[in-house]
Design an enzyme around this catalytic site. Structure first.
Site, PDB file in Angstrom:
ATOM      1  CG  ASP A 297     -41.663  -3.468   3.764  1.00 10.08           C
ATOM      2  OD1 ASP A 297     -40.776  -3.175   4.664  1.00 10.08           O
ATOM      3  OD2 ASP A 297     -42.521  -4.458   3.912  1.00 10.08           O
TER       4      ASP A 297
ATOM      5  CG  ASP B  22     -41.759  -8.037   9.221  1.00 13.20           C
ATOM      6  OD1 ASP B  22     -42.594  -7.294   9.128  1.00 13.20           O
ATOM      7  OD2 ASP B  22     -40.943  -8.054   8.173  1.00 13.20           O
TER       8      ASP B  22
END
Length: 736
Positions: free
Chosen positions: A477, A547
């Site tokens: 990430d 997301d």
């Protein structure tokens, strides 16, 4: 495929069965573009422009009468010689003069496709591709530019990049080195791109090109969720299935500029490359600079044709080939179930249920190293919080493996927080500008990946967790844009190199990590799709698109990304309802259908699901395991729909023997109840059994007339069709 030279015409013709690319050398000096498009047998000078004498113009020693450099189709244009359009190349000499004049020197053919040092790029064997190398020089400036054009065996793809060499005795500064410049003839074009923001990536923008410059860009340090490093030019009448498209994509994960300029006569110049506003590269005598690769994609079969070209290229000539034949595991990610509040008891409870439902991989997301249950602490140290997980990651991995599941772990290696031990010991390792307050993002700063010692530290952290082989999957990430872009270790003259050096540092870490641990499956993530680009896909086998896990929004996000990426590259998870990001409620079936053509995963608390829901999930997973082997290799289409209330996807095997069709109804509307949905990718000469209804249809019937759907009084409903060729019916009976 072939690369043909004509000594009489001084032309070179790059050709395969799908596409032709033609250049000419005028007066032994000027390299100009003549054609790019559908394959032709030979080029004999057709379509060359005529010039007329006009005022307010520059004059040149050129054999073409009345030539104007301001609409001359230069293959790799510079500014300052009478061409006032967007330049592809700009150099500042040691004297301070910003001027070059590149003249043609030679060309030759290379078998296969050369690698680009320190950069991701498409790959191909000697039998799969040929490459044209063109050398242009400016002896006065001491600059030599190598232009590379790689053509693949099958598709309408030309891969482009450059190498710049300082052959002189002075230091020069590269101000602008675009990876691709393309000249297109005057006619009407539409400009298509993908724009967005966090949790709403991949939106399609399409508008008519007007005179002047149209551009998209990122100066955020990554490719960004705001603009994908991609655009396409097409005819206004181009649809999903018909019309010409010129698609341009950049294999790079940092700042970029993509632009198209329509000049005073309607000619269009298109370019893509590193953003010159955040770039200045100092090149000493004897040094070279390689640009990232750009992909030029031509289709005469509409946007679906462009997509199939990109999908084929990225799946078989860019993404890690060691994962091509492997089924991607169905995963359960802990994030929306636990967020930062993780412990062994929760892990064991979730893993036990996951195994019973057929999940194959458990991913422990953020929280495992945090001192508390927020994002404010511990970033950069990467020490497991053993109050949460007694025995550390080793114990957690043993627990998960003991359930018969693979184990995955979340990292955000590039970030550091001020309270960390790492920052206290090495505050100069963070990007920062002395004398100014540092800018936080998600309570974090960013490590300076241009520094070798920083890269070695991060590799040592990753090695600590990966060396014993207990981690099967890494979610990589990166949750903030670059600010305070300055390295404490670079001298003043090299400050303009930091943004690019950051990306090169990231690539070095990923290259070394994947070479040492090739068996580890990596999913790229950057707050979702903020660094979803072809550069990352060279190292990671899949990417987290957003997301936002809301099924309704995911239809749009995944449709947008499907323009350029194969479904196997896109992670898509079934999450809880009401959705955590939007509050929207959708059925469990709808959430599954939105994900099933992609890399299927689940991101919810299984302990809060009812027995009926867990039973339904088990059925979904069992179904997907039967279909994923062919779906991962399938061709993906976006079917045209009768109106905007519907979205339709189709995946068909390469042999066209099996086909899965999904039609998404956004909202119930009785006015739109009788639309037909024409399908793509079938064999019109064959008959197909629809396995749910037992009815048989002709492939031509399904493609020309289409299927219809019943009136369902339900928002966010999904209609599903599964077709199998009549000769393939035996396999379908194993399915259901």
């Amino acid at each position: 495929m072939s690369i043909l030279f004509s000594e009489d015409q001084k032309t070179v013709h790059i050709r395969n069965a799908s596409v032709s690319y033609v250049m000419e050398v005028v007066d032994g000096k000027y390299l100009v573009h003549r054609y790019f498009g559908k394959a032709i047998r030979a080029y004999r000078g057709c379509g060359e422009p005529h010039y007329f004498k006009r005022g307010y113009n520059t004059e040149h020693d050129c054999s073409i009468p009345n030539v104007s450099f301001d609409d001359f189709p230069f293959e790799y244009p510079i500014r300052g010689n009478g061409d006032f359009r967007i330049p592809a190349f700009a150099v500042t000499q040691e004297s301070g003069v910003e001027f070059t004049e590149l003249s043609f020197r030679s060309w030759k053919v290379l078998k296969g496709k050369p690698e680009i040092p320190k950069l991701p790029a498409t790959f191909a064997g000697k039998a799969e591709a040929e490459t044209l190398e063109i050398i242009c020089e400016d002896p006065a400036a001491g600059i030599r530019v190598y232009l590379y054009y790689s053509v693949f065996e099958e598709k309408g793809i030309i891969a482009r990049h450059q190498r710049v060499e300082n052959t002189g005795n002075q230091i020069v500064s590269l101000q602008n080195v675009q990876s691709l410049s393309l000249e297109l003839p005057a006619r009407d074009y539409d400009f298509l791109s993908l724009y967005g923001t966090h949790a709403k990536e991949g939106n399609i923008s399409r508008f008519s090109i007007h005179h002047g410059i149209q551009r998209i860009e990122s100066v955020r340090g990554s490719s960004s969720p705001q603009h994908q490093p991609f655009f396409a030019l097409m005819q206004p009448q181009t649809t999903e299935n018909s019309g010409e498209v010129y698609g341009i994509h950049f294999i790079y994960s940092g700042n970029f500029l993509a632009q198209a300029e329509a000049d005073q006569f309607g000619n269009v110049r298109a370019q893509i490359g590193i953003h010159p506003d955040t770039f200045c590269w100092r090149l000493a005598p004897g040094e070279v600079f390689d640009t990232p690769e750009a992909i030029l994609n031509y289709s005469s079969q509409g946007l679906n044709g462009m997509s199939r070209n990109f999908h084929w290229l990225y799946q078989y000539h860019l993404m890690p080939d060691r994962f091509q034949g492997r089924n991607r595991p169905i995963l359960l990610n802990s994030w929306e179930a636990m967020y930062y509040d993780v412990n062994l008891e929760k892990l064991e409870e979730q893993a036990e249920l996951a195994k019973k439902l057929g999940v194959e991989l458990f991913v422990l997301d953020d929280g495992w190293f945090r001192a508390d249950n927020t994002s404010r602490t511990s970033m950069g140290d990467w020490k497991c919080n053993e109050k949460k997980l007694p025995g550390g990651i080793q114990k957690a991995a043993e627990l998960i493996h003991g359930k018969g599941l693979q184990f995955g772990l979340w990292f955000e290696p590039e970030a550091i927080c001020k309270s960390s031990e790492l920052y206290q010991q090495h505050p100069d390792w963070a990007l920062q500008v002395p004398g100014y307050q540092m800018t936080e993002g998600r309570h974090e700063y960013l490590l300076d990946l241009s520094r070798q010692e920083v890269r070695e530290y991060l590799l040592s952290v990753l090695d600590f967790y990966l060396k014993d082989g207990t981690i099967d999957y890494v979610k990589w990430d990166m949750n903030r844009p670059l600010t305070d872009v300055n390295s404490m270790s670079l001298v003043r003259e090299k400050k303009g190199e930091i943004s690019h050096r950051y990306v090169l540092g990231l690539y070095e870490i990923l290259e070394r990590m994947t070479r040492k641990y090739p068996q580890v499956l990596i999913e790229g993530c950057s707050s979702g799709g903020a660094r979803f680009d072809p550069g990352m896909l060279y190292y990671v086998a899949q990417n987290w698109a957003s997301d936002n896990t809301d099924a309704f929004d995911r239809v749009q996000i995944q449709s947008g990304f499907s323009l350029i990426y194969p479904p196997i590259a896109i992670g898509s998870h079934v999450s809880i309802t009401p959705n955590h990001q939007t509050g929207r409620s959708t059925s469990l079936n709808t959430r599954y259908q939105v994900s099933r053509l992609f890399n299927l995963g689940y991101e919810l608390d299984l302990t809060k699901c009812t027995e009926e829901e867990r039973s339904e999930i088990a059925g979904q997973i069992a179904e997907h395991k039967k279909e994923r082997s062919w779906l991962q290799k399938a061709e993906f289409y976006r079917n045209e729909t009768p109106n905007e209330n519907y979205v339709s996807w189709l995946s068909t095997g390469k042999d066209k023997e099996e086909c899965l069709v999904l039609i998404f109804q956004k909202f119930f509307n009785p006015l739109y109840a009788h639309g037909r949905f024409c399908l793509n990718g079938l064999n019109p000469e064959c008959d197909y059994l629809e396995t749910f209804s037992g009815k048989i249809y002709g492939g031509d019937e399904l493609m020309e007339i289409g299927v219809s759907v019943p009136l369902i009084k339900e928002d966010f409903h999904v209609f599903t069709f599964h077709f199998v060729r009549e000769s393939h019916r035996e396999q379908s009976e194993k399915w259901y």
